[in-house]
Write a protein that holds these residues in place. Structure first.
Motif, short mmCIF file in Angstrom:
data_model
loop_
_atom_site.label_atom_id
_atom_site.label_comp_id
_atom_site.label_asym_id
_atom_site.label_seq_id
_atom_site.Cartn_x
_atom_site.Cartn_y
_atom_site.Cartn_z
N ARG A 270 0.90 -1.22 0.06
CA ARG A 270 -0.02 -0.05 -0.03
C ARG A 270 0.96 1.23 0.07
N PRO A 271 1.53 1.51 -1.10
CA PRO A 271 2.60 2.51 -1.22
C PRO A 271 2.04 4.01 -0.94
N TRP A 272 0.72 4.08 -1.12
CA TRP A 272 0.07 5.51 -0.94
C TRP A 272 -0.09 5.81 0.36
N VAL A 273 0.14 4.98 1.42
CA VAL A 273 0.05 5.52 2.74
C VAL A 273 1.33 6.38 3.00
N ALA A 274 2.71 6.22 2.24
CA ALA A 274 3.75 6.95 2.42
C ALA A 274 4.00 7.81 1.27
N ILE A 275 3.36 7.60 0.02
CA ILE A 275 3.25 8.49 -0.92
C ILE A 275 2.70 9.93 -0.83
N ALA A 276 1.44 9.72 -0.40
CA ALA A 276 0.62 10.84 -0.33
C ALA A 276 1.20 11.91 0.85
N PRO A 277 1.81 11.73 1.96
CA PRO A 277 2.38 12.56 2.81
C PRO A 277 3.59 13.07 2.15
N GLY A 278 4.47 12.16 1.36
CA GLY A 278 5.56 12.73 0.68
C GLY A 278 5.26 13.87 -0.33
N ILE A 279 4.27 13.43 -1.07
CA ILE A 279 3.84 14.40 -2.18
C ILE A 279 3.38 15.94 -1.36
N ALA A 280 2.68 15.71 -0.48
CA ALA A 280 2.08 17.04 0.37
C ALA A 280 3.43 17.88 0.61
N ILE A 281 4.42 16.89 1.52
CA ILE A 281 5.76 17.83 2.00
C ILE A 281 6.49 18.35 0.70
N ALA A 282 6.40 17.81 -0.49
CA ALA A 282 7.24 18.39 -1.67
C ALA A 282 6.41 19.51 -2.22
N VAL A 283 5.19 19.42 -2.47
CA VAL A 283 4.61 20.63 -3.22
C VAL A 283 4.50 21.91 -2.00
N THR A 284 3.99 21.54 -0.63
CA THR A 284 4.31 22.57 0.30
C THR A 284 5.72 23.42 0.12
#
Length: 309
Positions: A270-284
Motif C-alpha cells: 500500500r505505497p500510497w500511505v507513504a507517497i501521499a504525505p511525501g507529495i504533500a511535503i514536496a508540494v508545500t
C-alpha cells in the motif's frame, strides 16, 4: 502568485480536517479500526483484507478507493483513514513549520541586529555562539536535543514544555536554525552601518535605540521577510525527518513525517500511505521556496529595475 494560491489551498484543506473526518469520511483518524468495514462499489468489505500475494498470510489494509466517503487514500496498518490523517498531519506540520520559523526569525533578527550594530566584544561573543551552533550538523543537533527532551519536560522560565508536546519540536527546530537568519541579518547591519543616512543620524545625535529602531531595523525587515517562507520550508523538512525517526511529533498526534513512518512497512503493498504525505511535503516546500523567490523579487528594487529593463 500561483504558489501563494496553492499554499492557501493547502492551509485551508488542513484546517478543514475535522470537517472532512466527521462529515465526509465519518471516521476517527486517531482510533484503531482493525475490525471495521467500508463500502467499495456498493459492497461492504473489511478495512483489513487478507493478503492475496506471496504466501497469502496475514492481512493488509485496504488500498485507495478514490471515494472521499470511503477511505479515499486507503488505510494504514491500524485501519485508520489515510486521507483524514493526511489533513490532520498537515495541521501539525504547518503549525510547527510556521511557529519554528517565526521563533528563528525573531531570535535571529535580535541577535544579528545586536552583533552587527554594537560590534567589538558583543559581536565577537554572539558571532562565536552562532558559529558553534552552525558548526553542528543540523539534523544531528536536532536529534540530540529531541532524544534528550522527548521523554522529559523542559522549563524555560515560567514556560513549561511537556514531553510529547508539539511545542518541543517547535522550540528545537527554532533554536537550530537561528544562525541561518542571525548571520544574514548581521551582515546586512554591518553594511548599513556605513551608509550615509546612518552616519547623518549619528551626527545629529540620534541614540543607539533610535538608530536601531528607526534606521536599521526597517532596512533589515525586508531580508527577514524574504527568509521567512524559506525557513518555514526548512522547518517543515526538519520536522518531517524528526517525526520519521520517532523523535518529533508523538502519537496519537500525526504529522506528515509520522504518516510516512506508518507507511514504511507498507511500501510494497500500500505505497500510497507513504507517497501521499511525501507529495504533500514536496508540494508545500516547493510552494514556499517559489514564494520566497517571488517576495525577494518584489521587495528588491534592483530586481524590479532588471525586470523593467
Amino acid at each position: 502568485m500561483a504558489m501563494l494560491g496553492l499554499l492557501l489551498v493547502i492551509v485551508l484543506l488542513s484546517l478543514a480536517a475535522p470537517l472532512y473526518a466527521q462529515h465526509v469520511a465519518h471516521t476517527d483518524p486517531f482510533r484503531s479500526n482493525l475490525d471495521g468495514t467500508t463500502v467499495v462499489d456498493g459492497k461492504t468489505v473489511p478495512v483489513m483484507q487478507e493478503q492475496s500475494e506471496g504466501l497469502g498470510l496475514g492481512v493488509t489494509p485496504i488500498g485507495p478507493t478514490w471515494d472521499p466517503e470511503h477511505y479515499f487514500l486507503g488505510a494504514d496498518n491500524q485501519g485508520r483513514d489515510v486521507a483524514a490523517r493526511l489533513l490532520y498531519g498537515g495541521r501539525n506540520s504547518l503549525l510547527i513549520g510556521v511557529s519554528a520559523a517565526l521563533l528563528t526569525c525573531l531570535f535571529g533578527t535580535a541577535i544579528g541586529l545586536t552583533a552587527g550594530f554594537f560590534g567589538g566584544r558583543v559581536d565577537g561573543v554572539l558571532s562565536r555562539l552562532l558559529d558553534v551552533v552552525w558548526a553542528f550538523p543540523v539534523y544531528l543537533f536536532a536529534i540530540c536535543l529531541s532524544t534528550v527532551l522527548v521523554t522529559q519536560s523542559l522549563g524555560v522560565g515560567p514556560l513549561q514544555l511537556e514531553a510529547g508536546s508539539p511545542a518541543l519540536p517547535i522550540f528545537i527546530i527554532g533554536i537550530v536554525y537561528i544562525p541561518y537568519v542571525g548571520r544574514s541579518v548581521r551582515g546586512e547591519v554591518l553594511s548599513l552601518r556605513k551608509r550615509e543616512f546612518v552616519e547623518a543620524a549619528i551626527g545629529l545625535g540620534a541614540s543607539s535605540l533610535r538608530l536601531l529602531w528607526s534606521d536599521i531595523l526597517p532596512n533589515v525587515v525586508t531580508t527577514v521577510i524574504v527568509l521567512f517562507p524559506l525557513m518555514i520550508a526548512l522547518s517543515m523538512l526538519t520536522e518531517a525527518a524528526l517525526s520519521f525517526l520517532s523523535i518529533g511529533v508523538q502519537p496519537p498526534d500525526a504529522s506528515w513525517g509520522t504518516i510516512i513512518l506508518d507507511g514504511q512497512g507498507l511500501l510494497y503493498t500500500r505505497p500510497w500511505v507513504a507517497i501521499a504525505p511525501g507529495i504533500a511535503i514536496a508540494v508545500t516546500v516547493l510552494a514556499l521556496n517559489v514564494l520566497g523567490d517571488g517576495v525577494r523579487d518584489a521587495l528588491d528594487p534592483r530586481a524590479r529595475h532588471k525586470v523593467g529593463r
